[in-house]
Design a protein around this motif. Structure first.
Motif, PDB file in Angstrom:
ATOM      1  N   SER A 186      97.187  44.985  48.664  1.00 52.67           N
ATOM      2  CA  SER A 186      96.095  45.747  48.040  1.00 52.67           C
ATOM      3  C   SER A 186      96.219  45.841  46.525  1.00 52.67           C
ATOM      4  O   SER A 186      95.233  45.686  45.806  1.00 52.67           O
ATOM      5  N   GLY A 187      97.403  46.133  46.012  1.00 55.31           N
ATOM      6  CA  GLY A 187      97.558  46.315  44.572  1.00 55.31           C
ATOM      7  C   GLY A 187      97.975  47.727  44.222  1.00 55.31           C
ATOM      8  O   GLY A 187      98.196  48.576  45.090  1.00 55.31           O
ATOM      9  N   GLY A 203      85.191  44.286  50.881  1.00 54.68           N
ATOM     10  CA  GLY A 203      84.609  42.952  50.825  1.00 54.68           C
ATOM     11  C   GLY A 203      83.112  42.944  51.073  1.00 54.68           C
ATOM     12  O   GLY A 203      82.461  41.897  50.952  1.00 54.68           O
ATOM     13  N   VAL A 204      82.559  44.105  51.427  1.00 60.12           N
ATOM     14  CA  VAL A 204      81.116  44.186  51.661  1.00 60.12           C
ATOM     15  C   VAL A 204      80.426  45.215  50.767  1.00 60.12           C
ATOM     16  O   VAL A 204      79.201  45.253  50.683  1.00 60.12           O
ATOM     17  N   ILE A 205      81.220  46.077  50.120  1.00 60.67           N
ATOM     18  CA  ILE A 205      80.684  46.996  49.112  1.00 60.67           C
ATOM     19  C   ILE A 205      81.638  46.974  47.917  1.00 60.67           C
ATOM     20  O   ILE A 205      82.740  46.429  47.999  1.00 60.67           O
ATOM     21  N   GLY A 206      81.226  47.574  46.820  1.00 65.35           N
ATOM     22  CA  GLY A 206      82.111  47.719  45.671  1.00 65.35           C
ATOM     23  C   GLY A 206      82.905  49.013  45.770  1.00 65.35           C
ATOM     24  O   GLY A 206      82.385  50.039  46.216  1.00 65.35           O
ATOM     25  N   GLN A 207      84.190  48.953  45.373  1.00 65.07           N
ATOM     26  CA  GLN A 207      85.025  50.155  45.378  1.00 65.07           C
ATOM     27  C   GLN A 207      85.904  50.157  44.129  1.00 65.07           C
ATOM     28  O   GLN A 207      86.450  49.112  43.747  1.00 65.07           O
ATOM     29  N   ASP A 208      86.042  51.321  43.525  1.00 66.62           N
ATOM     30  CA  ASP A 208      86.878  51.388  42.332  1.00 66.62           C
ATOM     31  C   ASP A 208      88.360  51.366  42.706  1.00 66.62           C
ATOM     32  O   ASP A 208      88.730  51.602  43.855  1.00 66.62           O
ATOM     33  N   THR A 209      89.178  51.064  41.730  1.00 70.39           N
ATOM     34  CA  THR A 209      90.650  50.965  41.805  1.00 70.39           C
ATOM     35  C   THR A 209      91.160  49.784  42.620  1.00 70.39           C
ATOM     36  O   THR A 209      92.369  49.607  42.745  1.00 70.39           O
ATOM     37  N   VAL A 210      90.263  48.966  43.163  1.00 68.49           N
ATOM     38  CA  VAL A 210      90.693  47.798  43.954  1.00 68.49           C
ATOM     39  C   VAL A 210      89.862  46.567  43.576  1.00 68.49           C
ATOM     40  O   VAL A 210      89.483  45.770  44.427  1.00 68.49           O
ATOM     41  N   VAL A 211      89.594  46.393  42.294  1.00 68.77           N
ATOM     42  CA  VAL A 211      88.663  45.351  41.866  1.00 68.77           C
ATOM     43  C   VAL A 211      89.144  43.952  42.274  1.00 68.77           C
ATOM     44  O   VAL A 211      88.378  43.161  42.840  1.00 68.77           O
ATOM     45  N   THR A 212      90.397  43.629  41.990  1.00 71.45           N
ATOM     46  CA  THR A 212      90.891  42.294  42.342  1.00 71.45           C
ATOM     47  C   THR A 212      90.926  42.118  43.849  1.00 71.45           C
ATOM     48  O   THR A 212      90.501  41.076  44.378  1.00 71.45           O
ATOM     49  N   TYR A 213      91.428  43.120  44.548  1.00 72.10           N
ATOM     50  CA  TYR A 213      91.434  43.097  46.014  1.00 72.10           C
ATOM     51  C   TYR A 213      90.018  42.893  46.546  1.00 72.10           C
ATOM     52  O   TYR A 213      89.779  42.052  47.427  1.00 72.10           O
ATOM     53  N   SER A 214      89.070  43.655  46.012  1.00 68.60           N
ATOM     54  CA  SER A 214      87.682  43.555  46.442  1.00 68.60           C
ATOM     55  C   SER A 214      87.123  42.155  46.193  1.00 68.60           C
ATOM     56  O   SER A 214      86.420  41.595  47.045  1.00 68.60           O
ATOM     57  N   ALA A 215      87.456  41.582  45.052  1.00 67.86           N
ATOM     58  CA  ALA A 215      86.985  40.229  44.750  1.00 67.86           C
ATOM     59  C   ALA A 215      87.501  39.222  45.770  1.00 67.86           C
ATOM     60  O   ALA A 215      86.767  38.344  46.234  1.00 67.86           O
ATOM     61  N   THR A 216      88.781  39.358  46.149  1.00 64.74           N
ATOM     62  CA  THR A 216      89.323  38.422  47.141  1.00 64.74           C
ATOM     63  C   THR A 216      88.685  38.640  48.506  1.00 64.74           C
ATOM     64  O   THR A 216      88.444  37.672  49.243  1.00 64.74           O
ATOM     65  N   LYS A 217      88.406  39.878  48.856  1.00 64.57           N
ATOM     66  CA  LYS A 217      87.835  40.151  50.172  1.00 64.57           C
ATOM     67  C   LYS A 217      86.359  39.754  50.239  1.00 64.57           C
ATOM     68  O   LYS A 217      85.860  39.383  51.309  1.00 64.57           O
ATOM     69  N   HIS A 218      85.644  39.839  49.116  1.00 63.00           N
ATOM     70  CA  HIS A 218      84.307  39.245  49.074  1.00 63.00           C
ATOM     71  C   HIS A 218      84.416  37.728  49.233  1.00 63.00           C
ATOM     72  O   HIS A 218      83.553  37.093  49.861  1.00 63.00           O
ATOM     73  N   GLY A 219      85.465  37.149  48.663  1.00 68.58           N
ATOM     74  CA  GLY A 219      85.690  35.709  48.824  1.00 68.58           C
ATOM     75  C   GLY A 219      85.897  35.318  50.275  1.00 68.58           C
ATOM     76  O   GLY A 219      85.440  34.256  50.721  1.00 68.58           O
ATOM     77  N   TYR A 233      99.386  52.543  49.657  1.00 68.90           N
ATOM     78  CA  TYR A 233      98.346  52.722  48.637  1.00 68.90           C
ATOM     79  C   TYR A 233      97.992  54.199  48.484  1.00 68.90           C
ATOM     80  O   TYR A 233      97.898  54.718  47.366  1.00 68.90           O
ATOM     81  N   PHE A 234      97.812  54.893  49.600  1.00 68.08           N
ATOM     82  CA  PHE A 234      97.447  56.305  49.535  1.00 68.08           C
ATOM     83  C   PHE A 234      98.591  57.161  49.002  1.00 68.08           C
ATOM     84  O   PHE A 234      98.363  58.176  48.337  1.00 68.08           O
TER      85      PHE A 234
END
Length: 250
Positions: free
Chosen positions: A90-91, A142-158, A193-194
Protein backbone atom coordinates in the motif's frame (compact mmCIF):
# COMPACT_ATOMS: atom_id res chain seq x y z
CA UNK A 1 -6.76 -34.90 -11.33
CA UNK A 2 -6.60 -31.90 -9.00
CA UNK A 3 -6.54 -28.43 -10.51
CA UNK A 4 -3.49 -26.24 -9.85
CA UNK A 5 -3.47 -22.63 -8.68
CA UNK A 6 -0.72 -20.05 -8.25
CA UNK A 7 -1.36 -17.46 -5.54
CA UNK A 8 0.99 -14.49 -5.28
CA UNK A 9 1.13 -12.79 -1.92
CA UNK A 10 0.04 -16.15 -0.54
CA UNK A 11 2.02 -15.91 2.69
CA UNK A 12 -0.71 -13.95 4.49
CA UNK A 13 -3.91 -11.97 4.10
CA UNK A 14 -6.09 -12.37 1.03
CA UNK A 15 -3.64 -14.74 -0.64
CA UNK A 16 -3.52 -17.21 2.24
CA UNK A 17 -7.29 -17.12 2.73
CA UNK A 18 -7.90 -17.73 -0.97
CA UNK A 19 -5.45 -20.63 -1.01
CA UNK A 20 -7.12 -22.28 1.98
CA UNK A 21 -10.55 -21.81 0.39
CA UNK A 22 -9.33 -23.30 -2.90
CA UNK A 23 -7.94 -26.25 -0.96
CA UNK A 24 -11.52 -27.07 0.08
CA UNK A 25 -12.16 -27.58 -3.64
CA UNK A 26 -9.16 -29.96 -3.78
CA UNK A 27 -7.02 -27.45 -5.68
CA UNK A 28 -3.25 -27.89 -5.37
CA UNK A 29 -1.54 -24.57 -4.68
CA UNK A 30 1.75 -22.81 -5.35
CA UNK A 31 2.32 -20.06 -2.80
CA UNK A 32 4.45 -17.18 -4.03
CA UNK A 33 5.69 -14.57 -1.58
CA UNK A 34 8.78 -12.60 -0.65
CA UNK A 35 8.13 -13.63 2.96
CA UNK A 36 9.65 -17.09 3.30
CA UNK A 37 8.29 -17.72 6.81
CA UNK A 38 4.74 -16.77 5.91
CA UNK A 39 4.88 -18.65 2.63
CA UNK A 40 6.01 -21.87 4.26
CA UNK A 41 3.38 -21.50 6.97
CA UNK A 42 0.72 -21.28 4.26
CA UNK A 43 2.10 -24.40 2.58
CA UNK A 44 2.00 -26.31 5.88
CA UNK A 45 -1.63 -25.30 6.38
CA UNK A 46 -2.52 -26.40 2.86
CA UNK A 47 -0.85 -29.77 3.23
CA UNK A 48 -2.68 -30.29 6.51
CA UNK A 49 -5.92 -29.72 4.60
CA UNK A 50 -5.06 -32.57 2.23
CA UNK A 51 -3.77 -30.93 -0.95
CA UNK A 52 -0.29 -30.71 -2.43
CA UNK A 53 1.40 -27.34 -2.06
CA UNK A 54 4.69 -25.69 -2.96
CA UNK A 55 6.32 -22.44 -1.81
CA UNK A 56 8.39 -20.34 -4.20
CA UNK A 57 10.08 -17.23 -2.87
CA UNK A 58 9.90 -14.38 -5.37
CA UNK A 59 10.01 -10.62 -5.69
CA UNK A 60 7.26 -10.15 -8.25
CA UNK A 61 8.68 -6.81 -9.39
CA UNK A 62 11.51 -8.76 -11.06
CA UNK A 63 10.52 -10.47 -14.31
CA UNK A 64 13.10 -13.24 -13.95
CA UNK A 65 11.74 -14.19 -10.51
CA UNK A 66 8.19 -14.26 -11.87
CA UNK A 67 9.28 -16.55 -14.69
CA UNK A 68 10.99 -18.72 -12.08
CA UNK A 69 7.81 -19.28 -10.04
CA UNK A 70 5.93 -20.15 -13.21
CA UNK A 71 8.66 -22.60 -14.28
CA UNK A 72 8.70 -24.19 -10.82
CA UNK A 73 4.93 -24.67 -10.99
CA UNK A 74 5.17 -26.30 -14.40
CA UNK A 75 8.01 -28.54 -13.26
CA UNK A 76 6.16 -29.67 -10.13
CA UNK A 77 2.56 -29.92 -11.32
CA UNK A 78 2.74 -29.86 -15.13
CA UNK A 79 -0.02 -27.27 -15.60
CA UNK A 80 -1.60 -24.06 -14.27
CA UNK A 81 -5.38 -23.84 -14.11
CA UNK A 82 -5.93 -20.85 -11.84
CA UNK A 83 -3.94 -17.71 -11.05
CA UNK A 84 -4.74 -15.35 -8.19
CA UNK A 85 -2.60 -12.37 -9.21
CA UNK A 86 -2.69 -10.78 -5.80
CA UNK A 87 0.68 -9.58 -4.46
CA UNK A 88 0.67 -5.92 -3.49
CA UNK A 89 1.73 -3.22 -1.04
CA UNK A 90 0.00 0.00 0.00
CA UNK A 91 2.66 2.57 0.92
CA UNK A 92 3.35 4.98 3.76
CA UNK A 93 0.10 6.96 3.68
CA UNK A 94 1.81 10.24 2.81
CA UNK A 95 0.29 12.71 0.39
CA UNK A 96 1.73 12.16 -3.07
CA UNK A 97 4.01 15.21 -3.29
CA UNK A 98 5.58 14.21 0.05
CA UNK A 99 6.23 10.64 -1.12
CA UNK A 100 9.78 9.55 -1.88
CA UNK A 101 10.56 8.43 -5.42
CA UNK A 102 11.86 5.13 -4.06
CA UNK A 103 8.45 4.38 -2.55
CA UNK A 104 6.69 5.20 -5.82
CA UNK A 105 9.02 2.87 -7.72
CA UNK A 106 8.48 0.06 -5.23
CA UNK A 107 4.69 0.27 -5.27
CA UNK A 108 4.53 0.42 -9.06
CA UNK A 109 7.03 -2.42 -9.35
CA UNK A 110 5.16 -4.82 -7.07
CA UNK A 111 1.55 -3.86 -7.73
CA UNK A 112 1.54 -3.19 -11.46
CA UNK A 113 4.68 -4.61 -13.05
CA UNK A 114 4.35 -7.71 -10.86
CA UNK A 115 0.80 -8.22 -12.10
CA UNK A 116 1.81 -7.69 -15.73
CA UNK A 117 4.78 -10.05 -15.50
CA UNK A 118 2.60 -12.65 -13.81
CA UNK A 119 -0.01 -12.59 -16.54
CA UNK A 120 2.65 -12.68 -19.24
CA UNK A 121 4.31 -15.86 -17.99
CA UNK A 122 1.28 -17.60 -16.51
CA UNK A 123 -0.77 -16.61 -19.55
CA UNK A 124 1.69 -18.27 -21.90
CA UNK A 125 1.16 -21.58 -20.10
CA UNK A 126 -2.62 -21.19 -20.06
CA UNK A 127 -2.70 -20.24 -23.72
CA UNK A 128 -0.79 -23.40 -24.63
CA UNK A 129 -3.32 -25.42 -22.59
CA UNK A 130 -6.25 -23.64 -24.21
CA UNK A 131 -7.79 -22.73 -20.86
CA UNK A 132 -7.20 -20.92 -17.61
CA UNK A 133 -8.80 -18.50 -15.15
CA UNK A 134 -7.15 -15.43 -13.64
CA UNK A 135 -8.31 -13.12 -10.86
CA UNK A 136 -6.40 -9.87 -10.44
CA UNK A 137 -6.55 -7.95 -7.18
CA UNK A 138 -7.52 -4.32 -7.67
CA UNK A 139 -9.04 -2.29 -4.82
CA UNK A 140 -11.73 0.19 -3.92
CA UNK A 141 -8.91 2.66 -4.68
CA UNK A 142 -8.88 1.21 -8.19
CA UNK A 143 -12.44 2.31 -8.93
CA UNK A 144 -12.61 5.63 -7.04
CA UNK A 145 -10.06 8.24 -6.01
CA UNK A 146 -8.73 8.18 -2.44
CA UNK A 147 -6.28 10.46 -0.70
CA UNK A 148 -3.01 9.27 0.90
CA UNK A 149 -2.78 6.33 -1.54
CA UNK A 150 -2.20 8.05 -4.88
CA UNK A 151 0.49 5.71 -6.22
CA UNK A 152 -1.34 2.65 -4.90
CA UNK A 153 -4.56 3.93 -6.47
CA UNK A 154 -2.83 4.49 -9.80
CA UNK A 155 -1.57 0.90 -9.85
CA UNK A 156 -4.97 -0.48 -8.90
CA UNK A 157 -6.67 1.53 -11.64
CA UNK A 158 -4.04 -0.03 -13.90
CA UNK A 159 -5.17 -3.49 -12.80
CA UNK A 160 -8.68 -2.63 -13.96
CA UNK A 161 -7.38 -1.56 -17.36
CA UNK A 162 -5.21 -4.61 -17.91
CA UNK A 163 -8.08 -6.92 -16.89
CA UNK A 164 -10.49 -5.46 -19.44
CA UNK A 165 -7.94 -5.20 -22.23
CA UNK A 166 -6.61 -8.75 -21.78
CA UNK A 167 -10.12 -10.13 -22.16
CA UNK A 168 -10.44 -8.29 -25.45
CA UNK A 169 -7.31 -10.10 -26.63
CA UNK A 170 -7.56 -13.58 -25.13
CA UNK A 171 -11.15 -14.53 -24.23
CA UNK A 172 -11.44 -16.17 -27.63
CA UNK A 173 -8.53 -18.44 -26.70
CA UNK A 174 -10.16 -19.87 -23.59
CA UNK A 175 -8.86 -17.49 -20.92
CA UNK A 176 -11.09 -15.90 -18.30
CA UNK A 177 -9.69 -12.82 -16.58
CA UNK A 178 -11.56 -10.92 -13.90
CA UNK A 179 -10.63 -8.54 -11.10
CA UNK A 180 -11.81 -8.00 -7.56
CA UNK A 181 -11.94 -4.60 -5.89
CA UNK A 182 -11.95 -5.13 -2.11
CA UNK A 183 -12.68 -2.26 0.20
CA UNK A 184 -10.94 -1.95 3.58
CA UNK A 185 -10.36 -5.54 4.69
CA UNK A 186 -8.83 -6.99 7.85
CA UNK A 187 -5.49 -8.06 6.37
CA UNK A 188 -1.97 -7.52 7.78
CA UNK A 189 -1.30 -4.94 5.05
CA UNK A 190 -4.38 -2.91 5.92
CA UNK A 191 -3.69 -3.23 9.64
CA UNK A 192 -0.15 -1.91 9.12
CA UNK A 193 -1.51 1.02 7.12
CA UNK A 194 -4.13 1.86 9.75
CA UNK A 195 -1.60 1.54 12.57
CA UNK A 196 0.48 4.20 10.83
CA UNK A 197 -2.62 6.30 10.03
CA UNK A 198 -5.14 5.69 12.85
CA UNK A 199 -7.55 8.40 11.74
CA UNK A 200 -7.91 6.63 8.39
CA UNK A 201 -9.35 3.49 10.05
CA UNK A 202 -12.05 5.51 11.81
CA UNK A 203 -12.80 7.30 8.56
CA UNK A 204 -12.94 4.05 6.60
CA UNK A 205 -15.24 2.25 9.03
CA UNK A 206 -17.62 5.19 9.27
CA UNK A 207 -17.79 5.36 5.48
CA UNK A 208 -18.83 1.72 5.02
CA UNK A 209 -22.62 1.29 5.02
CA UNK A 210 -22.25 -2.12 6.73
CA UNK A 211 -20.23 -0.39 9.50
CA UNK A 212 -17.33 -2.85 9.51
CA UNK A 213 -14.26 -3.91 7.60
CA UNK A 214 -14.42 -6.92 5.31
CA UNK A 215 -12.71 -10.20 6.13
CA UNK A 216 -10.17 -12.13 4.02
CA UNK A 217 -12.49 -15.15 4.15
CA UNK A 218 -15.28 -13.17 2.47
CA UNK A 219 -12.93 -12.11 -0.30
CA UNK A 220 -11.68 -15.70 -0.66
CA UNK A 221 -15.22 -16.88 -1.41
CA UNK A 222 -15.45 -14.44 -4.30
CA UNK A 223 -12.01 -15.37 -5.64
CA UNK A 224 -12.87 -19.08 -5.55
CA UNK A 225 -16.17 -18.48 -7.33
CA UNK A 226 -14.50 -16.48 -10.10
CA UNK A 227 -11.65 -18.95 -10.60
CA UNK A 228 -13.65 -22.15 -10.68
CA UNK A 229 -16.11 -23.47 -13.23
CA UNK A 230 -18.97 -21.92 -11.24
CA UNK A 231 -18.37 -18.73 -13.25
CA UNK A 232 -17.76 -19.87 -16.85
CA UNK A 233 -19.36 -16.84 -18.54
CA UNK A 234 -18.03 -14.10 -16.26
CA UNK A 235 -15.16 -12.44 -18.09
CA UNK A 236 -13.58 -8.99 -17.91
CA UNK A 237 -15.52 -7.94 -14.82
CA UNK A 238 -14.28 -5.84 -11.91
CA UNK A 239 -16.32 -6.92 -8.91
CA UNK A 240 -16.43 -4.71 -5.83
CA UNK A 241 -16.53 -6.41 -2.44
CA UNK A 242 -16.63 -3.52 0.00
CA UNK A 243 -19.82 -3.47 2.05
CA UNK A 244 -21.16 -0.65 -0.12
CA UNK A 245 -18.12 1.59 0.53
CA UNK A 246 -17.57 2.83 -3.04
CA UNK A 247 -21.28 3.26 -3.73
CA UNK A 248 -21.44 6.05 -1.16
CA UNK A 249 -18.52 8.05 -2.59
CA UNK A 250 -19.57 9.14 -6.07
Amino acid sequence: MNKVAIITGGGSGLGRSAALRLAKEKVNCVIVDVDEKGGNESVDMLKESGVDALFVKADVSKAEEVKHYVDETKNHFGRIDYFFNNAGISGSGKYFLETEVEEIDKIVGINLLGALYGIKYVGEVMLAQGSGAIVNTSSSAGVIGQDTVVTYSATKHGIVGLTKSLVAEYAKDGLRINAIAPGPTETPMVKQYFDANPKMKESAESGIPQNRLGTPEEVAELVTFLLTSDAPYINGEVIRIDGGFTNTKF
